[in-house]
Design a protein around this motif. Sequence first.
Motif, PDB file in Angstrom:
ATOM      1  N   LYS A  84      16.055 -24.128   1.106  1.00  0.00           N
ATOM      2  CA  LYS A  84      14.689 -23.597   1.289  1.00  0.00           C
ATOM      3  C   LYS A  84      14.557 -22.841   2.613  1.00  0.00           C
ATOM      4  N   GLU A  85      15.360 -23.259   3.592  1.00  0.00           N
ATOM      5  CA  GLU A  85      15.259 -22.636   4.918  1.00  0.00           C
ATOM      6  C   GLU A  85      16.034 -21.332   5.027  1.00  0.00           C
ATOM      7  N   VAL A  86      16.916 -21.091   4.033  1.00  0.00           N
ATOM      8  CA  VAL A  86      17.747 -19.881   4.087  1.00  0.00           C
ATOM      9  C   VAL A  86      16.908 -18.672   3.677  1.00  0.00           C
ATOM     10  N   VAL A  87      16.965 -17.610   4.495  1.00  0.00           N
ATOM     11  CA  VAL A  87      16.195 -16.415   4.136  1.00  0.00           C
ATOM     12  C   VAL A  87      17.086 -15.230   3.773  1.00  0.00           C
ATOM     13  N   ARG A  88      18.350 -15.311   4.103  1.00  0.00           N
ATOM     14  CA  ARG A  88      19.228 -14.200   3.710  1.00  0.00           C
ATOM     15  C   ARG A  88      20.671 -14.676   3.667  1.00  0.00           C
ATOM     16  N   TYR A 103      25.170 -17.843   5.551  1.00  0.00           N
ATOM     17  CA  TYR A 103      23.734 -18.057   5.320  1.00  0.00           C
ATOM     18  C   TYR A 103      22.968 -17.872   6.625  1.00  0.00           C
ATOM     19  N   HIS A 104      21.745 -17.402   6.526  1.00  0.00           N
ATOM     20  CA  HIS A 104      20.908 -17.241   7.718  1.00  0.00           C
ATOM     21  C   HIS A 104      19.535 -17.852   7.492  1.00  0.00           C
ATOM     22  N   THR A 105      19.095 -18.652   8.461  1.00  0.00           N
ATOM     23  CA  THR A 105      17.691 -19.048   8.468  1.00  0.00           C
ATOM     24  C   THR A 105      16.930 -17.938   9.195  1.00  0.00           C
ATOM     25  N   GLN A 106      15.612 -18.006   9.186  1.00  0.00           N
ATOM     26  CA  GLN A 106      14.828 -17.009   9.904  1.00  0.00           C
ATOM     27  C   GLN A 106      15.179 -17.016  11.401  1.00  0.00           C
TER      28      GLN A 106
END
Lengths: 435, 142
Positions: A84-88, A103-106
């Motif tokens: 859920k925290e991954v944005v890209r 993976y990238h979080t905001q």
Amino acid sequence: MTVFRDKSIECISKSDLARYQFQHLQETLQFALKTSFYQKRFKKNKLDALSSIQSLDDLEKIPFTVKDDLRDSYPKGLLAVDMKEVVRIHTSSGTTGIPTVIYHTQNDLNRWTELVTRSLVACGVSNEDVFQNMMTYGMFTGGLGLHYGAERLGALVIPSSSGNTQRQLQLMKDFQTTVVHATPSFMFHLASKIKEFGYAVEDLFLKKAFLGAEPYSENTRRKIEDFFKIDAYNSYGLSEMNGPGVAFECTYKNDMHIWEDAYIVEIINPETGERLPDGQEGELVLTTLRRSATPLLRYRTRDLTTILTEPCPCGRTHRRISRITGRTDDMLIINGVNVFPSQIEQVIMNIPEVGNNYQICLSREGALDRLTVKVEIYSKLFAGDLSELEKLKTKIRDRLKASIIINPAVELHEPESLPAFELKAKRVLDLREKL
Amino acid sequence: MAKQLNVFVDNRIGRIKSITEVLFKAGINIRAMAVQDRGDFGLVKLIVNHPDKAVIALQENNFACKEKDVLAVVIKDKPGGLFELLKVFPEDNVNILDAYGFAAETIKGSLFFVEVKDVKQVSDFLETKGFKVLTDAEVLEI
């Protein structure tokens, strides 16, 4: 006067940096131990994040992470946060076809963007600049990475992406582009087509170029700078470490500051894995410090470089790395001798009479490997004499032999006749049959 | 002295054709031509009516080319004409790099282009021996 994005971090003292790094290393270890990959790896090596790693020096106890670990962990083995925290994500297919993913979080993205913005500021880019991004967007990290970095800086960003030469030139003229981001081959391509499309360098407002996505030599940079009458800056990045913004030159063009608040830098002997002292060439190994979704510990970049410690006139304290001299995995073995394509490039591109493109061809004659280096002649320095051309051929052959020990065949070709690719130039043609 | 263009070419099919196409499109007339071959590459040597324009046109099309001063010597269009010239050449210190020629009605003889290192010195020498060495403008009038 040097302009900083954040002077307190860019000019941080050695001791403060060590403290900062250790604090964020501990944080990174906490994230790493949420991934199945590092859980297994720590268990196997009887390591405990809290008790085993008590100082920065203890980092050496942790085994290296390699590209194959990323492949083997695909898709979720190295994911440290809730999806859920991954944005890209950025994936790369690589040459083997097995993908890797980051993976990238905001927050991860914000920190990456900040590194890119800092790098652009270090090269003198400001919110008054018009930044035309001629790199491929999408999974390729170079496009989006620089895009967001320039946008955060407040520059006007033109997301023109790669290709379409005529349109690029028109945009450059109509919107008075001052900074471009492109591959060196595309810059050469623009240079060779500019007249054909009815433009002149004088019509443009260009001041700076960021070159990337493919290896290039100092001479290539100089040729691009001379042709467009601009400054071109070297930088270093790799998708596993976000992409661009890992190391960047400053306006002094004095090798690349590697952002040590975001990465722990080590140089190792690629064969033994031993740590090497500053000033000695070896493989660059990086540990992420500001990434939560995909933390990587002691990642072997396969890039060969040297850490330089002399202070830079800009005042930044982050150490610098030299331009990448080769990759541990693109080494060619020619008649039993190890040769890096970059060694060949360095030799030929430092001969002024040599033009823009070149090709390294390998073939087999009987039991022997044959190396043929094809170069273009440089139009402006063409003397018009056969004897001069023969001398040039001999000079190239002698210098190559001195550098790589192998005696190559040298072929001279017309300007712009060898393949120049718009995104990544393929410069090694290995026609030897695999045994 | 005449202006000659030396153009670098790869030894592959169609390169001379490309040169002539570029010059045709630029409206340039080729007066004389020779090819010096070195296996994988060679030089195409051209005498044209507008050398400066030709250089620009060729360079715009990515050809490496260089203007060279060469001697344009008038010789007799009869047996021994060329021999007469070559026998006075100071052989000890002049090396002919390349030479070619053609017969021309208007000068009632042949025009012979000689590429040497020290063009001026050899030109003066030949004039003292009674040969006519044409200027660039004179060559273009032929």
